[in-house]
Design a protein around this motif. Structure first.
Motif, PDB file in Angstrom:
ATOM      1  N   SER A 118     -16.776 -17.451  10.607  1.00 11.80           N
ATOM      2  CA  SER A 118     -16.833 -16.932  11.973  1.00 11.80           C
ATOM      3  C   SER A 118     -18.085 -16.103  12.204  1.00 11.80           C
ATOM      4  N   LEU A 119     -18.455 -15.299  11.217  1.00 12.66           N
ATOM      5  CA  LEU A 119     -19.653 -14.472  11.321  1.00 12.66           C
ATOM      6  C   LEU A 119     -20.901 -15.331  11.490  1.00 12.66           C
ATOM      7  N   MET A 120     -21.031 -16.365  10.665  1.00 13.33           N
ATOM      8  CA  MET A 120     -22.226 -17.217  10.730  1.00 13.33           C
ATOM      9  C   MET A 120     -22.257 -18.026  12.026  1.00 13.33           C
ATOM     10  N   PHE A 121     -21.083 -18.338  12.578  1.00 17.03           N
ATOM     11  CA  PHE A 121     -20.992 -19.135  13.805  1.00 17.03           C
ATOM     12  C   PHE A 121     -21.193 -18.283  15.053  1.00 17.03           C
ATOM     13  N   SER A 122     -21.159 -16.969  14.904  1.00 16.72           N
ATOM     14  CA  SER A 122     -21.224 -16.081  16.066  1.00 16.72           C
ATOM     15  C   SER A 122     -22.607 -16.100  16.710  1.00 16.72           C
ATOM     16  N   SER A 123     -22.636 -15.855  17.999  1.00 16.86           N
ATOM     17  CA  SER A 123     -23.901 -15.826  18.741  1.00 16.86           C
ATOM     18  C   SER A 123     -24.800 -14.703  18.247  1.00 16.86           C
TER      19      SER A 123
END
Length: 382
Positions: free
Chosen positions: A297-302
């Motif tokens: 989720s962190l890496m996918f966050s804007s």
């Protein structure tokens, strides 16, 4: 099943689109869908979202070029023989696209799959231009001969059989988008207000392992950066392993494939199986299993994409980020209890996304195996 040979012009009306001048901003807005070849995805039957749309002014000025719903849109300039799409609603196209509007003798969905099956042969009609771009004139396109099933009822059966696979694919894509949105809502609810207390290196390892070209045959899947979709954790496209030539690295299932070249394209995916990619991606995984869903989720966050874009280096052709820079990303590092709680909630969603992506791949492969057999009459649907 009786087959006959016709010209493409016999299938229905052929409409070529246009591009109103960009000098007048009033020509573009949000009134009507305007489809260009660059908007088309060869893995999607319909094109529902476009980079630009017509204003009401342009829609009125180009009303004679309006393309009805369920027409077949075929690029004939710049991109020939690789893409096509079906119009999801009444819409417009640019001048690179010839739209086939089937008449009452032909089933729209059948014609879509007929042309899809014919696409590789379409390249043979490319005459090119002085600028070197691929090009098939409208008159040449209309006069291409093609074999079709004569019976409309047979056409409709074939269209329904193949459409069932694309309907499944589209349904899976919608579910993936909803699950991705749900995961990120949970992520921001848990951690959106937390202050940074660590860097990415404290949470994740760069787990990509360099491999030589002669080792590539030990793998089945090759997923270079151009196979990764924008803003989706689920890739559904791979390339033949023999295309893997240089700068290769391996990944394993559940690893995170982070597009390091032109990071602003937001290419971050979960590896579904072991495979190889190029060093234009960074392969990550969490140091501790319970932090996996948080790291995804962190890496996918804007926020991560924005930071990585701002801290990218200028390469000879395009910007890129290295692990030495990315590992300095300021983050909030949750406690083990926070990570376990989040993992319990988000991990099932993320695993479902991976399974849906696999379903899409399997459905597309089954459709593509059936397509030439149905179109040639090898499979009798009567």
């Amino acid at each position: 099943m009786e087959m006959k040979t016709v010209y493409i012009r016999d299938l229905g009306d052929i409409i070529t689109g246009s591009t109103p001048t960009k000098k007048n901003p009033d020509n573009y807005g949000d009134f009507a869908l305007w489809i260009k070849p660059t908007d088309m995805d060869e893995n999607n039957k319909y094109t529902r979202e476009t980079e630009e749309m017509f204003s009401e002014r342009s829609a009125e000025a180009c009303r004679s070029r309006l393309v009805p719903k369920d027409s077949i849109l075929v690029p004939c300039i710049g991109t020939v023989g690789t893409k096509l799409t079906m119009s999801p609603i009444d819409c417009f196209t640019n001048q690179s696209v010839n739209a086939i509007v089937p008449n009452e003798d032909y089933d729209n969905h059948y014609i879509y799959y007929l042309i899809r099956n014919f696409l590789p042969a379409l390249k043979g009609f490319n005459k090119g231009t002085a600028s070197g771009r691929e090009y098939i004139a409208k008159s040449a396109f209309e006069n291409i001969e093609i074999n079709v099933h004569a019976d409309l009822a047979i056409q409709q059966k074939i269209g329904k059989i193949l459409s069932a696979y694309d309907d499944l694919i589209e349904n899976c894509r919608r579910q993936i988008a909803l699950l991705e949105e749900a995961v990120m809502r949970i992520f921001y609810h848990f951690f959106g207000c937390k202050k940074q207390n660590a860097i990415l290196e404290n949470l994740a390892d760069n787990v990509g392992r360099g491999i030589r070209r002669k080792q590539r045959d030990n793998f089945t899947y090759y997923t270079p950066i151009d196979c990764l979709p924008k803003k989706s954790l689920a890739y559904t496209q791979t390339k033949p392993i023999f295309e893997a030539q240089s700068s290769l690295q391996s990944y394993k299932a559940t690893d995170i494939i982070f597009g390091a070249m032109r990071v602003y394209f937001h290419k971050v995916c979960i590896a579904q199986k072991s495979g190889i990619t190029r060093t234009t991606c960074i392969i990550l995984n969490a140091k501790e299993l319970n932090y996996w869903a948080y790291l995804v989720s962190l890496m996918f966050s804007s926020a991560t994409i924005n930071w990585a874009s701002q801290n990218s280096k200028e390469g000879t052709t395009m910007p890129y980020i290295t692990w030495d820079i990315l590992k300095q990303l300021p983050i909030y590092l949750p406690s083990i209890s926070e990570a376990e709680k989040y993992n319990a909630l988000a991990s099932p969603y993320l695993k479902t996304i991976v399974n849906l992506a696999k379903t899409i791949v399997n459905a597309a492969e089954a459709r593509d195996r059936l397509l030439p057999k149905l179109m040639s009459g090898e499979i009798n649907v009567e």
